[in-house]
Design a protein around this motif. Structure first.
Motif, PDB file in Angstrom:
ATOM      1  N   PRO A  19       0.896  -1.132   0.030  1.00 15.45           N
ATOM      2  CA  PRO A  19       0.031   0.103  -0.212  1.00 15.45           C
ATOM      3  C   PRO A  19       0.930   1.303  -0.081  1.00 15.45           C
ATOM      4  CG  PRO A  19       0.130  -1.092   2.024  1.00 15.45           C
ATOM      5  CD  PRO A  19       0.671  -1.946   1.273  1.00 15.45           C
ATOM      6  N   ALA A  20       0.181   2.346  -0.362  1.00 15.39           N
ATOM      7  CA  ALA A  20       0.954   3.671  -0.537  1.00 15.39           C
ATOM      8  C   ALA A  20       1.910   3.860   0.767  1.00 15.39           C
ATOM      9  CB  ALA A  20       0.007   4.894  -0.699  1.00 15.39           C
ATOM     10  N   GLY A  21       1.427   3.510   1.872  1.00 13.12           N
ATOM     11  CA  GLY A  21       2.269   3.892   2.945  1.00 13.12           C
ATOM     12  C   GLY A  21       3.499   3.069   3.062  1.00 13.12           C
ATOM     13  N   MET A  22       3.668   1.982   2.410  1.00 12.34           N
ATOM     14  CA  MET A  22       4.509   0.987   2.731  1.00 12.34           C
ATOM     15  C   MET A  22       5.386   0.974   1.400  1.00 12.34           C
ATOM     16  SD  MET A  22       4.652  -0.412   5.433  1.00 12.34           S
ATOM     17  CE  MET A  22       3.543  -0.150   7.161  1.00 12.34           C
ATOM     18  N   GLN A  23       5.984   2.052   0.960  1.00 13.86           N
ATOM     19  CA  GLN A  23       6.772   2.157  -0.399  1.00 13.86           C
ATOM     20  C   GLN A  23       7.785   3.020  -0.060  1.00 13.86           C
ATOM     21  OE1 GLN A  23       4.218   3.143  -3.658  1.00 13.86           O
ATOM     22  NE2 GLN A  23       2.982   1.664  -3.496  1.00 13.86           N
TER      23      GLN A  23
END
Length: 247
Positions: free
Chosen positions: A150-154
Motif C-alpha cells: 500500500p501507499a504507506g509501505m513504499q
C-alpha cells in the motif's frame, strides 16, 4: 547443514544474536518483482547514446538500484567531467521514463507472487524498496501484488536523499514497518541493492534474475543467493522456518 541453515548461522554469529524472528520483508522492484531490467537498460542506453555519452547496454544492469539522478550524474561526470544540474537531471529522467513507456509492457517476475504470498501468510510486513521513481510500474503493484505494498509501505527514489548502495532506503523501509535490522529481511537482485541491504543490517537475500553473476551478489554482502526467483520462492518456507531457532 543446508545452505539456509549455514546462512542463518553466519548471520546470527555476525550480529551476535541467538535467534532471529523476521517481522518485515523489504523488497526491491525492478528485476525482483518485475522482469523490467532489460527494458530499463534499453531506455537508459537510448538516452545516453543520444546525449553522446559513451556506454555499453549491459552496464546499466550494474547501476540498478541507484536513483535516476545518481545514474545521470555518474555517467555525465565520467563522460564530460562535469556535474549536472537538478533541472537537467529532471529533464533527462523524464525522457528516459518516456522511452521506457514506449517499450512493450513488462511482466511480473515468475515466482515473485509466491514469495510475496509466503511473507504475507506468515504475517511478515512487506515494504517496497526501489531506486525508481517511475509510476508506470509502481502504479501496477496493487494489481499484480494485491495488498502487499500500500501507499504507506513504499520507499522510492523520491523518499531518500541517498539511494542504493547507501543503507538509507532499507533503513527507511524498516521505519515504515516498525522494524529493526535484526528482524528484517531484504530481497534484491542487484549488487547496489545488496550492498544497501547488507549495510542496513538486514538479513539480505540476493537473487540472480539477469546477467549479473552470483559472485557479484556474494561479494556485495548477500547472506544467501538464489539462482532465480522461482528457486527463492520454493526454498523461502524452509528459510523462514529456520529463523527464530537457535543455530
Amino acid at each position: 547443514m543446508t545452505p539456509e541453515q549455514m546462512a542463518v548461522s553466519r548471520y546470527l554469529k555476525r550480529r551476535g544474536l541467538i535467534s532471529f524472528s523476521p517481522t518485515a520483508a523489504l523488497i526491491d522492484m525492478d528485476g525482483t518483482l518485475y522482469d523490467s531490467m532489460p527494458r530499463h537498460a534499453d531506455a537508459w542506453y537510448r538516452l545516453m547514446t543520444e546525449e553522446g555519452v559513451p556506454c555499453e547496454h549491459d552496464e546499466f544492469f550494474l547501476y540498478e538500484g541507484r536513483t535516476g539522478r545518481d545514474t545521470i550524474r555518474l555517467l555525465f561526470k565520467r563522460a564530460f567531467g562535469r556535474d549536472v544540474t537538478d533541472e537537467e537531471c529532471e529533464a533527462l529522467y523524464r525522457r528516459k521514463t518516456q522511452y521506457f513507456r514506449e517499450l512493450p509492457d513488462v511482466s511480473p517476475m515468475p515466482g515473485a507472487d509466491i514469495m510475496i504470498g509466503e511473507f504475507m501468510r506468515r504475517g511478515i510486513t512487506t515494504v517496497l524498496v526501489t531506486g525508481s521513481g517511475q509510476r508506470s510500474l509502481i502504479d501496477r503493484l496493487d494489481l499484480d501484488y494485491p495488498g502487499a505494498f500500500p501507499a504507506g509501505m513504499q520507499i522510492t527514489s523520491r523518499d531518500v536523499v541517498h539511494g542504493k548502495p547507501h543503507p538509507e532506503p532499507y533503513l527507511r523501509a524498516m521505519d515504515k514497518a516498525g522494524a529493526m535490522p535484526d528482524n528484517s529481511i531484504a530481497v534484491d537482485n542487484a549488487p547496489m541493492g545488496v550492498l544497501s541491504g547488507a549495510a542496513s543490517g538486514a538479513f539480505t537475500i540476493g537473487v540472480t534474475t539477469g546477467p549479473i553473476p552470483e559472485k557479484e551478489l556474494v561479494d556485495a554482502g548477500a547472506d544467501i543467493v538464489y539462482p532465480s526467483m522461482p528457486v527463492l520462492a520454493e526454498r523461502l518456507p524452509m528459510l523462514l522456518d529456520i529463523f527464530g531457532m537457535s543455530i
